[in-house]
Write an enzyme that holds these catalytic residues in place. Sequence first.
Site, PDB file in Angstrom:
ATOM      1  N   GLU A  60      71.674  23.421  50.831  1.00 41.67           N
ATOM      2  CA  GLU A  60      70.512  23.770  50.008  1.00 41.67           C
ATOM      3  C   GLU A  60      69.728  22.528  49.601  1.00 41.67           C
ATOM      4  OE1 GLU A  60      73.598  24.768  49.751  1.00 41.67           O
ATOM      5  OE2 GLU A  60      73.754  26.849  49.072  1.00 41.67           O
ATOM      6  N   CYS A  94      73.814  24.437  43.418  1.00 42.07           N
ATOM      7  CA  CYS A  94      72.681  24.784  44.293  1.00 42.07           C
ATOM      8  C   CYS A  94      71.877  25.954  43.729  1.00 42.07           C
ATOM      9  CB  CYS A  94      73.173  25.065  45.699  1.00 42.07           C
ATOM     10  SG  CYS A  94      73.694  23.535  46.510  1.00 42.07           S
TER      11      CYS A  94
HETATM   12  N1  THU Z   1      78.510  23.858  50.678  1.00 42.34           N
HETATM   13  C1  THU Z   1      77.161  23.974  50.866  1.00 42.34           C
HETATM   14  O1  THU Z   1      76.572  23.298  51.719  1.00 42.34           O
HETATM   15  N2  THU Z   1      76.486  24.833  50.071  1.00 42.34           N
HETATM   16  C2  THU Z   1      77.063  25.651  49.144  1.00 42.34           C
HETATM   17  O2  THU Z   1      76.360  26.333  48.418  1.00 42.34           O
HETATM   18  C3  THU Z   1      78.520  25.724  49.064  1.00 42.34           C
HETATM   19  C4  THU Z   1      79.249  24.586  49.674  1.00 42.34           C
HETATM   20  C5  THU Z   1      79.252  22.896  51.504  1.00 42.34           C
HETATM   21  C6  THU Z   1      79.705  21.678  50.759  1.00 42.34           C
HETATM   22  C7  THU Z   1      80.888  21.231  51.598  1.00 42.34           C
HETATM   23  O3  THU Z   1      80.401  20.394  52.647  1.00 42.34           O
HETATM   24  C8  THU Z   1      81.436  22.500  52.198  1.00 42.34           C
HETATM   25  O4  THU Z   1      80.423  23.485  52.026  1.00 42.34           O
HETATM   26  C9  THU Z   1      82.722  22.982  51.553  1.00 42.34           C
HETATM   27  O5  THU Z   1      82.583  23.095  50.179  1.00 42.34           O
END
Ligand code: THU
Length: 162
Positions: A60, A94
């Site tokens: 995000e 996010c």
């Molecule tokens: N992650 C995201 O990119 N967005 C989210 O809203 C939830 C989590 C990613 C962060 C990390 O690289 C992986 O997912 C595991 O938490």
Amino acid sequence: MEIAEETWARLREEALEAVTHAYAPYSGYRVGAAALAEDGHVYTGCNVENASLGVVLCAECGLVSSAVRNDAGRLLAFVCVNGEGDAIAPCGRCRQVLREHGGRGMLLAMPRGIMRMDEVLPESFGPEAMEGHTAGATTETPAPASDARARKDGDKEGHERG
Ligand code: THU
């Protein structure tokens, strides 16, 4: 605001494309995100992890950064998927990031269906709470273009629209 079925399908496709670029060697959990903005364009992002494990950029963050960089205006509709293509819920941080640029009325494709930001992040803190409290800000400091747009439109089309 109504978002057409084909727009949701397009956002899903764009998120599925974005997830193929994810850099997630530490968690192995890949994320792709896509949002339709007021300017009619779709902005995307993927997660970018780091050897210093706490330094994770969520998908995000990349999306919002790209939208702001391009003066996209308010985010209207958002989809986020994991590497299996399942819709996932954005993390708490996010949600706050998206709320700033999507307002309370932004629509999100959550695992159990389309929800409004004010359901996903109720009673949220947003830009309107900061009005009159921007200590240290000067007229020389350029405001983010999206904030300027919100003010120009008297907040009816801006971030405060609920
Ligand atoms: N992650 C995201 O990119 N967005 C989210 O809203 C939830 C989590 C990613 C962060 C990390 O690289 C992986 O997912 C595991 O938490």
